[in-house]
Design a protein around this motif. Structure first.
Motif, PDB file in Angstrom:
ATOM      1  N   SER A   1     -15.235  86.096 -80.409  1.00  0.00           N
ATOM      2  CA  SER A   1     -16.361  85.657 -81.233  1.00  0.00           C
ATOM      3  C   SER A   1     -15.856  84.756 -82.346  1.00  0.00           C
ATOM      4  CB  SER A   1     -17.101  86.876 -81.795  1.00  0.00           C
ATOM      5  OG  SER A   1     -16.227  87.653 -82.598  1.00  0.00           O
ATOM      6  N   LEU A   2     -16.692  84.594 -83.371  1.00  0.00           N
ATOM      7  CA  LEU A   2     -16.321  83.825 -84.547  1.00  0.00           C
ATOM      8  C   LEU A   2     -16.319  84.745 -85.753  1.00  0.00           C
ATOM      9  CD1 LEU A   2     -18.454  80.588 -84.107  1.00  0.00           C
ATOM     10  CD2 LEU A   2     -15.985  80.822 -83.768  1.00  0.00           C
ATOM     11  N   TYR A   3     -15.336  84.542 -86.635  1.00  0.00           N
ATOM     12  CA  TYR A   3     -15.301  85.202 -87.935  1.00  0.00           C
ATOM     13  C   TYR A   3     -15.475  84.066 -88.932  1.00  0.00           C
ATOM     14  CZ  TYR A   3     -13.651  87.968 -91.888  1.00  0.00           C
ATOM     15  OH  TYR A   3     -13.551  88.616 -93.096  1.00  0.00           O
ATOM     16  N   GLY A   4     -16.688  83.894 -89.418  1.00  0.00           N
ATOM     17  CA  GLY A   4     -17.022  82.670 -90.148  1.00  0.00           C
ATOM     18  C   GLY A   4     -16.977  81.541 -89.139  1.00  0.00           C
ATOM     19  N   ALA A   5     -16.128  80.542 -89.355  1.00  0.00           N
ATOM     20  CA  ALA A   5     -15.960  79.443 -88.405  1.00  0.00           C
ATOM     21  C   ALA A   5     -14.686  79.598 -87.571  1.00  0.00           C
ATOM     22  CB  ALA A   5     -15.928  78.119 -89.163  1.00  0.00           C
ATOM     23  N   VAL A   6     -13.979  80.712 -87.730  1.00  0.00           N
ATOM     24  CA  VAL A   6     -12.686  80.917 -87.072  1.00  0.00           C
ATOM     25  C   VAL A   6     -12.878  81.664 -85.747  1.00  0.00           C
ATOM     26  CG1 VAL A   6     -10.421  82.024 -87.311  1.00  0.00           C
ATOM     27  CG2 VAL A   6     -11.527  81.001 -89.308  1.00  0.00           C
ATOM     28  N   PRO A   7     -12.427  81.095 -84.632  1.00  0.00           N
ATOM     29  CA  PRO A   7     -12.477  81.824 -83.360  1.00  0.00           C
ATOM     30  C   PRO A   7     -11.520  83.029 -83.424  1.00  0.00           C
ATOM     31  CG  PRO A   7     -12.073  79.481 -82.992  1.00  0.00           C
ATOM     32  CD  PRO A   7     -11.930  79.732 -84.461  1.00  0.00           C
ATOM     33  N   VAL A   8     -12.021  84.185 -83.008  1.00  0.00           N
ATOM     34  CA  VAL A   8     -11.234  85.421 -83.094  1.00  0.00           C
ATOM     35  C   VAL A   8     -11.376  86.256 -81.829  1.00  0.00           C
ATOM     36  CG1 VAL A   8     -11.388  85.574 -85.621  1.00  0.00           C
ATOM     37  CG2 VAL A   8     -13.115  86.708 -84.215  1.00  0.00           C
ATOM     38  N   LYS A   9     -10.434  87.173 -81.687  1.00  0.00           N
ATOM     39  CA  LYS A   9     -10.507  88.242 -80.700  1.00  0.00           C
ATOM     40  C   LYS A   9     -10.589  89.538 -81.492  1.00  0.00           C
ATOM     41  CE  LYS A   9      -7.975  86.260 -76.812  1.00  0.00           C
ATOM     42  NZ  LYS A   9      -9.115  86.244 -75.926  1.00  0.00           N
TER      43      LYS A   9
ATOM     44  N   VAL B   1      -6.875  88.937 -89.354  1.00  0.00           N
ATOM     45  CA  VAL B   1      -7.734  88.466 -90.441  1.00  0.00           C
ATOM     46  C   VAL B   1      -8.532  89.613 -91.052  1.00  0.00           C
ATOM     47  CG1 VAL B   1      -7.898  86.076 -89.666  1.00  0.00           C
ATOM     48  CG2 VAL B   1      -9.579  87.725 -88.866  1.00  0.00           C
ATOM     49  N   LYS B   2      -8.749  90.682 -90.271  1.00  0.00           N
ATOM     50  CA  LYS B   2      -9.563  91.785 -90.771  1.00  0.00           C
ATOM     51  C   LYS B   2      -9.280  93.047 -89.961  1.00  0.00           C
ATOM     52  CE  LYS B   2     -14.448  93.039 -91.328  1.00  0.00           C
ATOM     53  NZ  LYS B   2     -15.838  92.594 -91.046  1.00  0.00           N
ATOM     54  N   ILE B   3      -9.278  94.181 -90.664  1.00  0.00           N
ATOM     55  CA  ILE B   3      -9.160  95.488 -90.012  1.00  0.00           C
ATOM     56  C   ILE B   3     -10.233  96.387 -90.615  1.00  0.00           C
ATOM     57  CG2 ILE B   3      -7.685  97.475 -89.528  1.00  0.00           C
ATOM     58  CD1 ILE B   3      -5.298  95.644 -90.439  1.00  0.00           C
TER      59      ILE B   3
ATOM     60  N   THR C   1      -9.959 105.274 -85.844  1.00  0.00           N
ATOM     61  CA  THR C   1     -10.386 104.327 -84.821  1.00  0.00           C
ATOM     62  C   THR C   1     -10.671 103.038 -85.582  1.00  0.00           C
ATOM     63  OG1 THR C   1     -12.675 105.046 -85.012  1.00  0.00           O
ATOM     64  CG2 THR C   1     -11.349 106.097 -83.304  1.00  0.00           C
ATOM     65  N   SER C   2     -10.138 101.942 -85.099  1.00  0.00           N
ATOM     66  CA  SER C   2     -10.192 100.701 -85.867  1.00  0.00           C
ATOM     67  C   SER C   2     -10.610  99.527 -85.009  1.00  0.00           C
ATOM     68  CB  SER C   2      -8.819 100.388 -86.472  1.00  0.00           C
ATOM     69  OG  SER C   2      -8.390 101.423 -87.321  1.00  0.00           O
ATOM     70  N   GLU C   3     -11.187  98.542 -85.684  1.00  0.00           N
ATOM     71  CA  GLU C   3     -11.410  97.238 -85.076  1.00  0.00           C
ATOM     72  C   GLU C   3     -10.434  96.285 -85.761  1.00  0.00           C
ATOM     73  OE1 GLU C   3     -15.147  94.589 -83.958  1.00  0.00           O
ATOM     74  OE2 GLU C   3     -14.737  94.583 -86.128  1.00  0.00           O
ATOM     75  N   VAL C   4      -9.602  95.637 -84.964  1.00  0.00           N
ATOM     76  CA  VAL C   4      -8.638  94.663 -85.461  1.00  0.00           C
ATOM     77  C   VAL C   4      -9.119  93.289 -85.030  1.00  0.00           C
ATOM     78  CG1 VAL C   4      -6.255  93.850 -85.282  1.00  0.00           C
ATOM     79  CG2 VAL C   4      -6.728  96.309 -85.345  1.00  0.00           C
ATOM     80  N   VAL C   5      -9.301  92.387 -85.994  1.00  0.00           N
ATOM     81  CA  VAL C   5      -9.792  91.036 -85.717  1.00  0.00           C
ATOM     82  C   VAL C   5      -8.616  90.074 -85.907  1.00  0.00           C
ATOM     83  CG1 VAL C   5     -11.449  89.246 -86.368  1.00  0.00           C
ATOM     84  CG2 VAL C   5     -12.099  91.682 -86.490  1.00  0.00           C
ATOM     85  N   ILE C   6      -8.325  89.308 -84.841  1.00  0.00           N
ATOM     86  CA  ILE C   6      -7.162  88.421 -84.812  1.00  0.00           C
ATOM     87  C   ILE C   6      -7.630  86.988 -84.564  1.00  0.00           C
ATOM     88  CG2 ILE C   6      -5.045  87.864 -83.548  1.00  0.00           C
ATOM     89  CD1 ILE C   6      -4.899  90.891 -82.841  1.00  0.00           C
ATOM     90  N   ALA C   7      -7.166  86.051 -85.408  1.00  0.00           N
ATOM     91  CA  ALA C   7      -7.493  84.630 -85.212  1.00  0.00           C
ATOM     92  C   ALA C   7      -6.820  84.134 -83.934  1.00  0.00           C
ATOM     93  CB  ALA C   7      -7.034  83.808 -86.406  1.00  0.00           C
TER      94      ALA C   7
END
Length: 164
Positions: A89-97, A124-126, A111-117
């Motif tokens: 998806s996008l995190y702001g304008a940044v494509p992420v997984k 970028v976010k956990i 249990t976590s969601e890890v967001v990677i550019a």
């Protein structure tokens, strides 16, 4: 590093390598507790430059310490386990997984969601939901991570605690 350590969960290879790319270099992180209402409360800000670590609780005074590098495996095993790619998806304008993971360190589990550019392969976010006790008292916490060098500035007024 960027090589797998013995004991890593193979399903977490991309998460582990991204962890090393992010946290093995200069970065800053803001940790927020998530209120039951969904509001965020700033818990801590950290800045890591070379072998130095700066931190402050809330909006308090900055402290300077020696940096401790953390690995993807600790005394009880893999830090990240059971990783699954939840979405692109996008995190702001940044494509992420975004990955769903089980996380464990220092007796805490979440249990976590890890967001990677996708372009830099850096975190970028956990967002973590703790099982049992939490390091902050909040059952959910979000960490926002900055890795762009021009945005990472060491505070000049930190209290030096490196010899304590």
């Amino acid at each position: 590093m960027l090589d797998s350590l013995p004991g890593e969960d193979p399903s977490c290879d991309l998460v582990n390598r991204s962890y090393e790319r992010t946290f093995g270099r200069n970065y800053s992180a803001r940790t927020y507790g998530v209120q039951p209402t969904g509001d965020y409360e700033l818990i801590e800000t950290e800045i890591f430059v070379g072998d130095l670590a700066y931190d402050r609780q809330g909006l308090g005074r900055w402290h300077l310490r020696h940096r401790e590098l953390r690995k993807t495996v600790d005394g009880i095993g893999a830090v990240f386990r059971h990783c699954s790619n939840a979405s692109d998806s996008l995190y702001g304008a940044v494509p992420v997984k975004a990955f769903q993971v089980d996380w464990a360190r220092n007796g805490y589990n979440a249990t976590s969601e890890v967001v990677i550019a996708t372009t830099t392969a850096k975190f970028v976010k956990i967002t973590s939901h703790f099982v049992g006790k939490s390091p902050s008292g909040f059952t959910a916490m979000t960490v926002l991570i900055e890795t762009k060098g021009d945005r990472i500035k060491a505070p000049s007024d930190a209290i030096d605690l490196r010899n304590e």
